[in-house]
Design a protein around this motif. Structure first.
Motif, PDB file in Angstrom:
ATOM      1  N   ILE A 129       0.731  -1.155   0.179  1.00  0.00           N
ATOM      2  CA  ILE A 129       0.020  -0.015   0.013  1.00  0.00           C
ATOM      3  C   ILE A 129       0.776   1.317  -0.022  1.00  0.00           C
ATOM      4  CG2 ILE A 129      -1.498   1.315   1.324  1.00  0.00           C
ATOM      5  CD1 ILE A 129      -2.802  -1.237   2.118  1.00  0.00           C
ATOM      6  N   ILE A 130       1.958   1.317   0.791  1.00  0.00           N
ATOM      7  CA  ILE A 130       2.704   2.621   0.802  1.00  0.00           C
ATOM      8  C   ILE A 130       3.581   2.558  -0.463  1.00  0.00           C
ATOM      9  CG2 ILE A 130       4.837   3.205   1.861  1.00  0.00           C
ATOM     10  CD1 ILE A 130       3.973   1.909   4.548  1.00  0.00           C
ATOM     11  N   ALA A 131       4.097   1.258  -0.942  1.00  0.00           N
ATOM     12  CA  ALA A 131       4.790   1.438  -2.361  1.00  0.00           C
ATOM     13  C   ALA A 131       3.638   2.084  -3.374  1.00  0.00           C
ATOM     14  CB  ALA A 131       5.125   0.118  -2.789  1.00  0.00           C
ATOM     15  N   GLY A 132       2.431   1.703  -3.322  1.00  0.00           N
ATOM     16  CA  GLY A 132       1.320   2.174  -4.308  1.00  0.00           C
ATOM     17  C   GLY A 132       1.038   3.578  -4.030  1.00  0.00           C
ATOM     18  N   ILE A 133       1.030   4.058  -3.120  1.00  0.00           N
ATOM     19  CA  ILE A 133       0.617   5.582  -2.777  1.00  0.00           C
ATOM     20  C   ILE A 133       2.073   6.277  -3.425  1.00  0.00           C
ATOM     21  CG2 ILE A 133       0.490   7.161  -0.990  1.00  0.00           C
ATOM     22  CD1 ILE A 133      -1.162   4.899   0.692  1.00  0.00           C
ATOM     23  N   LEU A 134       3.138   5.935  -2.793  1.00  0.00           N
ATOM     24  CA  LEU A 134       4.360   6.843  -3.264  1.00  0.00           C
ATOM     25  C   LEU A 134       4.844   6.668  -4.546  1.00  0.00           C
ATOM     26  CD1 LEU A 134       6.549   5.978  -0.276  1.00  0.00           C
ATOM     27  CD2 LEU A 134       5.101   7.901  -0.603  1.00  0.00           C
ATOM     28  N   LEU A 135       4.505   5.530  -5.402  1.00  0.00           N
ATOM     29  CA  LEU A 135       4.999   5.483  -6.749  1.00  0.00           C
ATOM     30  C   LEU A 135       4.449   6.681  -7.768  1.00  0.00           C
ATOM     31  CD1 LEU A 135       5.046   1.646  -7.920  1.00  0.00           C
ATOM     32  CD2 LEU A 135       6.945   3.496  -7.864  1.00  0.00           C
ATOM     33  N   PRO A 136       3.254   6.978  -7.453  1.00  0.00           N
ATOM     34  CA  PRO A 136       2.717   8.052  -8.568  1.00  0.00           C
ATOM     35  C   PRO A 136       3.591   9.198  -8.320  1.00  0.00           C
ATOM     36  CG  PRO A 136       0.843   6.989  -7.591  1.00  0.00           C
ATOM     37  CD  PRO A 136       2.147   6.645  -6.930  1.00  0.00           C
ATOM     38  N   PHE A 137       3.971   9.471  -7.249  1.00  0.00           N
ATOM     39  CA  PHE A 137       4.934  10.712  -6.971  1.00  0.00           C
ATOM     40  C   PHE A 137       6.415  10.544  -7.326  1.00  0.00           C
ATOM     41  CE2 PHE A 137       1.536  10.904  -4.061  1.00  0.00           C
ATOM     42  CZ  PHE A 137       1.110  12.211  -3.917  1.00  0.00           C
ATOM     43  N   ALA A 138       6.870   9.186  -6.968  1.00  0.00           N
ATOM     44  CA  ALA A 138       8.319   8.876  -7.310  1.00  0.00           C
ATOM     45  C   ALA A 138       8.559   8.696  -8.668  1.00  0.00           C
ATOM     46  CB  ALA A 138       8.690   7.694  -6.634  1.00  0.00           C
ATOM     47  N   ILE A 139       7.633   8.075  -9.607  1.00  0.00           N
ATOM     48  CA  ILE A 139       7.921   7.953 -11.060  1.00  0.00           C
ATOM     49  C   ILE A 139       8.350   9.461 -11.915  1.00  0.00           C
ATOM     50  CG2 ILE A 139       7.002   7.235 -13.340  1.00  0.00           C
ATOM     51  CD1 ILE A 139       5.802   4.940 -11.671  1.00  0.00           C
ATOM     52  N   PRO A 140       7.549  10.334 -11.569  1.00  0.00           N
ATOM     53  CA  PRO A 140       7.961  11.607 -12.401  1.00  0.00           C
ATOM     54  C   PRO A 140       9.170  12.013 -11.751  1.00  0.00           C
ATOM     55  CG  PRO A 140       5.683  11.803 -11.540  1.00  0.00           C
ATOM     56  CD  PRO A 140       6.210  10.438 -11.191  1.00  0.00           C
ATOM     57  N   VAL A 141       9.642  12.165 -10.452  1.00  0.00           N
ATOM     58  CA  VAL A 141      10.680  12.607 -10.038  1.00  0.00           C
ATOM     59  C   VAL A 141      11.954  11.797 -10.522  1.00  0.00           C
ATOM     60  CG1 VAL A 141      12.245  12.775  -7.887  1.00  0.00           C
ATOM     61  CG2 VAL A 141       9.498  13.200  -7.978  1.00  0.00           C
ATOM     62  N   LEU A 142      11.753  10.513 -10.839  1.00  0.00           N
ATOM     63  CA  LEU A 142      12.828   9.834 -11.057  1.00  0.00           C
ATOM     64  C   LEU A 142      13.099   9.919 -12.903  1.00  0.00           C
ATOM     65  CD1 LEU A 142      12.111   6.098  -9.624  1.00  0.00           C
ATOM     66  CD2 LEU A 142      13.796   7.904  -9.046  1.00  0.00           C
ATOM     67  N   PHE A 143      11.998  10.305 -13.347  1.00  0.00           N
ATOM     68  CA  PHE A 143      12.409  10.664 -14.766  1.00  0.00           C
ATOM     69  C   PHE A 143      12.855  11.917 -14.947  1.00  0.00           C
ATOM     70  CE2 PHE A 143       9.315   7.344 -16.763  1.00  0.00           C
ATOM     71  CZ  PHE A 143       9.621   7.465 -17.684  1.00  0.00           C
ATOM     72  N   LYS A 144      12.556  12.895 -13.908  1.00  0.00           N
ATOM     73  CA  LYS A 144      13.269  14.106 -14.078  1.00  0.00           C
ATOM     74  C   LYS A 144      14.679  14.052 -13.747  1.00  0.00           C
ATOM     75  CE  LYS A 144      12.546  18.571 -14.753  1.00  0.00           C
ATOM     76  NZ  LYS A 144      11.918  19.224 -16.007  1.00  0.00           N
ATOM     77  N   LEU A 145      15.033  13.274 -12.823  1.00  0.00           N
ATOM     78  CA  LEU A 145      16.519  13.114 -12.158  1.00  0.00           C
ATOM     79  C   LEU A 145      17.272  12.390 -13.265  1.00  0.00           C
ATOM     80  CD1 LEU A 145      16.018  12.113  -8.594  1.00  0.00           C
ATOM     81  CD2 LEU A 145      16.695  14.375  -9.743  1.00  0.00           C
ATOM     82  N   SER A 146      16.705  11.393 -13.991  1.00  0.00           N
ATOM     83  CA  SER A 146      17.274  10.503 -15.056  1.00  0.00           C
ATOM     84  C   SER A 146      16.925  11.089 -16.394  1.00  0.00           C
ATOM     85  CB  SER A 146      16.880   9.072 -14.896  1.00  0.00           C
ATOM     86  OG  SER A 146      15.697   8.971 -15.219  1.00  0.00           O
ATOM     87  N   SER A 147      16.880  12.579 -16.675  1.00  0.00           N
ATOM     88  CA  SER A 147      16.558  13.110 -17.868  1.00  0.00           C
ATOM     89  C   SER A 147      17.713  12.715 -18.947  1.00  0.00           C
ATOM     90  CB  SER A 147      16.312  14.583 -17.810  1.00  0.00           C
ATOM     91  OG  SER A 147      17.443  15.321 -17.129  1.00  0.00           O
ATOM     92  N   GLY A 148      18.815  12.588 -18.624  1.00  0.00           N
ATOM     93  CA  GLY A 148      19.807  12.306 -19.577  1.00  0.00           C
ATOM     94  C   GLY A 148      19.818  10.896 -20.244  1.00  0.00           C
TER      95      GLY A 148
END
Length: 238
Positions: free
Chosen positions: A161-180
């Motif tokens: 449940i915690i992973a499911g709640i956090l993933l929608p927030f984490a995925i865009p952040v990871l995309f932004k951090l790995s923009s290269g």
């Protein structure tokens, strides 16, 4: 990939022995997952089609997305984070399309989770469909190792449940951090928009539903234990 997934699902459900698919004999969890994924892909496909071949149905989906977008794209929301991860040079129509797609998918995911929660409480899932077989429905879960079964199920349920709640927030952040490495501009392409946004919404929803299912199974096992202890105490008293 679709054919491979279909073949694996067919083999799993028509086999006498479980392999890796969870809750195969505890409907409607997997049916709801499939329906949610299907609804997301169809909805996003219609949304992406609207600028190219507008119809009454695509206009309806597009209008709904445009209405939901401003409501769900509040500060620090997952929808806003999806929009913010797009490159600065992204055109306004593309940003609106991404926002609408994220909003529609997020609403569908939330409705699916809410529906499953209602089925658990009102429909008495999974015992409403008969006895729950742990071996068939949780083939990768070994109840003989790792400590108390109830504690493990509760822990795994909360983690999901915690992973499911956090993933929608984490995925865009990871995309932004790995923009290269990962190019978020891929979302401006209709096919990538459909699959990436659907995955962004579906995977977290599926994890939350899995967590709710684990907590429910733990609750049922704990109830049976209490009933067994009560019967034992009654026999000893008699």
């Amino acid at each position: 990939m679709a054919l491979l997934g279909g073949a694996l699902t067919f083999a799993e459900y028509f086999s006498s022995f479980p392999s890796f698919v969870e809750f195969r004999a505890a409907p409607p969890l997997n049916r709801m997952r499939f329906a949610a994924c299907f609804a997301m892909i169809v909805t996003l496909s219609l949304l992406a089609r609207h600028p190219l071949e507008p119809t009454g149905l695509t206009a309806l989906i597009h209008g709904l997305g445009m209405q939901l977008g401003p409501v769900l794209a509040f500060e620090y929301s997952p929808v806003q984070l999806i929009v913010l991860m797009m490159p600065e040079a992204t055109s306004e129509p593309s940003l609106l399309m991404v926002r609408s797609a994220a909003s529609l998918s997020y609403v569908l995911a939330a409705l699916t989770i809410a529906g499953f929660a209602l089925i658990i409480r009102i429909g008495n899932w999974p015992v409403g469909n008969g006895a729950f077989n742990v071996w068939v429905n949780l083939p990768l879960f070994d109840p003989t190792t790792g400590g108390d079964v109830v504690t493990r199920l509760q822990r795994d349920g909360r983690i999901n449940i915690i992973a499911g709640i956090l993933l929608p927030f984490a995925i865009p952040v990871l995309f932004k951090l790995s923009s290269g490495v990962l190019d978020s501009a891929l979302l401006t392409k209709p096919q990538m928009l459909v699959w990436l946004i659907a995955g962004w919404a579906f995977v977290p929803a599926s994890l939350i539903m899995r967590g709710l299912a684990f907590l429910r199974i733990a609750e049922l096992i704990a109830q049976k234990r209490r009933a067994a202890y009560a019967d034992t105490d009654a026999l000893q008293t008699a």
